[in-house]
Design a protein around this motif. Structure first.
Motif, mmCIF file in Angstrom:
data_model
loop_
_atom_site.group_PDB
_atom_site.id
_atom_site.type_symbol
_atom_site.label_atom_id
_atom_site.label_comp_id
_atom_site.label_asym_id
_atom_site.label_seq_id
_atom_site.Cartn_x
_atom_site.Cartn_y
_atom_site.Cartn_z
ATOM 1 N N LYS A 45 -31.773 17.184 -7.014
ATOM 2 C CA LYS A 45 -32.168 17.824 -8.276
ATOM 3 C C LYS A 45 -32.622 16.836 -9.347
ATOM 4 C CE LYS A 45 -29.436 22.020 -7.836
ATOM 5 N NZ LYS A 45 -28.389 22.863 -8.432
ATOM 6 N N GLU A 46 -32.344 15.577 -9.144
ATOM 7 C CA GLU A 46 -32.732 14.561 -10.135
ATOM 8 C C GLU A 46 -34.248 14.529 -10.314
ATOM 9 O OE1 GLU A 46 -30.807 12.497 -12.034
ATOM 10 O OE2 GLU A 46 -29.113 13.666 -11.261
ATOM 11 N N SER A 47 -34.709 14.627 -11.549
ATOM 12 C CA SER A 47 -36.154 14.626 -11.795
ATOM 13 C C SER A 47 -36.778 13.275 -11.433
ATOM 14 C CB SER A 47 -36.445 14.975 -13.252
ATOM 15 O OG SER A 47 -35.857 14.031 -14.113
ATOM 16 N N SER A 48 -35.974 12.229 -11.371
ATOM 17 C CA SER A 48 -36.494 10.910 -10.988
ATOM 18 C C SER A 48 -36.953 10.882 -9.528
ATOM 19 C CB SER A 48 -35.429 9.833 -11.214
ATOM 20 O OG SER A 48 -34.294 10.074 -10.393
ATOM 21 N N LEU A 49 -36.539 11.870 -8.731
ATOM 22 C CA LEU A 49 -36.942 11.932 -7.325
ATOM 23 C C LEU A 49 -38.265 12.671 -7.126
ATOM 24 C CD1 LEU A 49 -33.509 12.678 -5.597
ATOM 25 C CD2 LEU A 49 -34.731 10.504 -5.712
ATOM 26 N N GLU A 50 -38.789 13.250 -8.168
ATOM 27 C CA GLU A 50 -40.071 13.956 -8.064
ATOM 28 C C GLU A 50 -41.198 12.937 -7.953
ATOM 29 O OE1 GLU A 50 -40.329 16.572 -11.437
ATOM 30 O OE2 GLU A 50 -38.445 17.530 -10.929
ATOM 31 N N GLY A 51 -42.187 13.249 -7.154
ATOM 32 C CA GLY A 51 -43.341 12.368 -7.018
ATOM 33 C C GLY A 51 -43.245 11.450 -5.806
ATOM 34 N N TYR A 52 -44.128 10.457 -5.798
ATOM 35 C CA TYR A 52 -44.275 9.585 -4.637
ATOM 36 C C TYR A 52 -44.078 8.127 -5.019
ATOM 37 C CZ TYR A 52 -45.933 13.635 -2.164
ATOM 38 O OH TYR A 52 -45.992 14.872 -1.567
ATOM 39 N N ASN A 53 -43.628 7.368 -4.033
ATOM 40 C CA ASN A 53 -43.438 5.932 -4.182
ATOM 41 C C ASN A 53 -43.915 5.291 -2.889
ATOM 42 O OD1 ASN A 53 -42.647 3.592 -5.399
ATOM 43 N ND2 ASN A 53 -40.487 3.800 -4.854
ATOM 44 N N ASP A 54 -44.925 4.431 -2.974
ATOM 45 C CA ASP A 54 -45.490 3.773 -1.791
ATOM 46 C C ASP A 54 -45.981 4.779 -0.747
ATOM 47 O OD1 ASP A 54 -44.946 1.248 -2.872
ATOM 48 O OD2 ASP A 54 -42.922 1.232 -2.016
ATOM 49 N N GLY A 55 -46.608 5.872 -1.189
ATOM 50 C CA GLY A 55 -47.171 6.858 -0.285
ATOM 51 C C GLY A 55 -46.164 7.771 0.384
ATOM 52 N N ARG A 56 -44.928 7.715 -0.043
ATOM 53 C CA ARG A 56 -43.859 8.527 0.545
ATOM 54 C C ARG A 56 -43.130 9.238 -0.602
ATOM 55 N NH1 ARG A 56 -39.838 5.184 4.113
ATOM 56 N NH2 ARG A 56 -41.706 5.058 5.379
ATOM 57 N N SER A 57 -42.793 10.502 -0.389
ATOM 58 C CA SER A 57 -42.089 11.215 -1.458
ATOM 59 C C SER A 57 -40.687 10.629 -1.621
ATOM 60 C CB SER A 57 -42.009 12.710 -1.162
ATOM 61 O OG SER A 57 -41.007 12.978 -0.213
ATOM 62 N N ARG A 58 -40.237 10.636 -2.840
ATOM 63 C CA ARG A 58 -38.874 10.141 -3.103
ATOM 64 C C ARG A 58 -37.837 11.082 -2.506
ATOM 65 N NH1 ARG A 58 -41.367 9.548 -8.326
ATOM 66 N NH2 ARG A 58 -42.200 7.452 -8.470
ATOM 67 N N PHE A 59 -38.191 12.368 -2.386
ATOM 68 C CA PHE A 59 -37.283 13.334 -1.764
ATOM 69 C C PHE A 59 -36.998 12.956 -0.312
ATOM 70 C CE2 PHE A 59 -39.256 16.519 -4.839
ATOM 71 C CZ PHE A 59 -38.159 16.549 -5.674
ATOM 72 N N ILE A 60 -38.066 12.677 0.445
ATOM 73 C CA ILE A 60 -37.883 12.386 1.871
ATOM 74 C C ILE A 60 -37.131 11.076 2.051
ATOM 75 C CG2 ILE A 60 -39.955 11.096 2.554
ATOM 76 C CD1 ILE A 60 -38.550 14.140 4.360
ATOM 77 N N THR A 61 -37.377 10.124 1.162
ATOM 78 C CA THR A 61 -36.646 8.859 1.219
ATOM 79 C C THR A 61 -35.158 9.108 1.034
ATOM 80 O OG1 THR A 61 -38.563 7.689 0.339
ATOM 81 C CG2 THR A 61 -36.433 6.571 0.177
ATOM 82 N N GLU A 62 -34.819 9.952 0.084
ATOM 83 C CA GLU A 62 -33.415 10.269 -0.181
ATOM 84 C C GLU A 62 -32.795 11.042 0.986
ATOM 85 O OE1 GLU A 62 -30.009 9.826 -2.392
ATOM 86 O OE2 GLU A 62 -31.982 8.971 -2.820
ATOM 87 N N ILE A 63 -33.533 11.966 1.552
ATOM 88 C CA ILE A 63 -33.039 12.741 2.696
ATOM 89 C C ILE A 63 -32.766 11.814 3.882
ATOM 90 C CG2 ILE A 63 -33.698 14.445 4.450
ATOM 91 C CD1 ILE A 63 -35.194 15.947 2.160
ATOM 92 N N ILE A 64 -33.705 10.904 4.143
ATOM 93 C CA ILE A 64 -33.529 9.955 5.252
ATOM 94 C C ILE A 64 -32.358 9.017 4.978
ATOM 95 C CG2 ILE A 64 -34.596 7.967 6.403
ATOM 96 C CD1 ILE A 64 -37.264 9.535 6.234
ATOM 97 N N ASN A 65 -32.213 8.570 3.739
ATOM 98 C CA ASN A 65 -31.110 7.671 3.395
ATOM 99 C C ASN A 65 -29.749 8.327 3.579
ATOM 100 O OD1 ASN A 65 -32.826 5.579 2.818
ATOM 101 N ND2 ASN A 65 -32.815 5.938 0.614
ATOM 102 N N ARG A 66 -29.689 9.641 3.412
ATOM 103 C CA ARG A 66 -28.429 10.371 3.618
ATOM 104 C C ARG A 66 -28.079 10.455 5.102
ATOM 105 N NH1 ARG A 66 -25.667 12.529 -1.114
ATOM 106 N NH2 ARG A 66 -27.039 11.770 -2.758
ATOM 107 N N ASN A 67 -29.107 10.347 5.957
ATOM 108 C CA ASN A 67 -28.954 10.264 7.411
ATOM 109 C C ASN A 67 -28.109 11.379 8.016
ATOM 110 O OD1 ASN A 67 -29.687 9.064 9.789
ATOM 111 N ND2 ASN A 67 -27.974 7.657 9.818
ATOM 112 N N LYS A 68 -28.209 12.587 7.510
ATOM 113 C CA LYS A 68 -27.501 13.732 8.077
ATOM 114 C C LYS A 68 -28.433 14.644 8.857
ATOM 115 C CE LYS A 68 -23.759 14.415 4.759
ATOM 116 N NZ LYS A 68 -23.180 15.410 3.853
ATOM 117 N N CYS A 69 -29.711 14.388 8.751
ATOM 118 C CA CYS A 69 -30.704 15.295 9.322
ATOM 119 C C CYS A 69 -30.797 15.139 10.835
ATOM 120 C CB CYS A 69 -32.056 15.020 8.674
ATOM 121 S SG CYS A 69 -33.286 16.236 9.094
ATOM 122 N N LYS A 70 -30.932 16.269 11.522
ATOM 123 C CA LYS A 70 -31.063 16.279 12.978
ATOM 124 C C LYS A 70 -32.512 16.097 13.419
ATOM 125 C CE LYS A 70 -27.067 19.275 13.346
ATOM 126 N NZ LYS A 70 -26.600 20.645 13.590
#
Length: 114
Positions: A45-70
């Motif tokens: 929900k953090e607004s700082s995660l909106e948008g892209y960084n180095d061609g990758r969304s900050r959302f997906i980076t955070e999701i991958i960093n949480r490493n819970k996804c199957k």
């Protein structure tokens, strides 16, 4: 002469709650090891995660960093890249009007699920 008996069915239709009918939604949530959309994706929900960084969304980076996804990370990154390309295409027209799209977390996740 035989007479027909008409019996009215008194069976009640049991109406299911909306969350009980969203089977596909439950499946997608399970892929992210999530039970409750609002609670378990709170970290996005953090607004700082909106948008892209180095061609990758900050959302997906955070999701991958949480490493819970199957879903494998390379697949998630491919999906994210596809979302970015379509968003950029939409924004080409909107830039001239000063109305670029920036996805909120729930919008991004909805697109990712689709």
């Amino acid at each position: 002469m035989a007479t027909k008996k008409t019996t009215k069915s008194k069976s009640k239709k049991v109406q299911k709650q909306l969350h009980e009918q969203l089977v596909l939604n439950k499946y997608f949530l399970s892929l992210f090891d999530v039970n409750n959309f609002g609670k378990d994706f709170e970290y996005l929900k953090e607004s700082s995660l909106e948008g892209y960084n180095d061609g990758r969304s900050r959302f997906i980076t955070e999701i991958i960093n949480r490493n819970k996804c199957k879903i494998p990370n390379d697949t998630l990154l491919r999906y994210d890249d596809n979302i970015r390309k379509h968003t950029n295409h939409i924004n080409q027209q909107r830039k001239r009007e000063g109305k670029e799209i920036t996805w909120k977390y729930f919008q991004y996740l909805s697109i990712l699920f689709v």
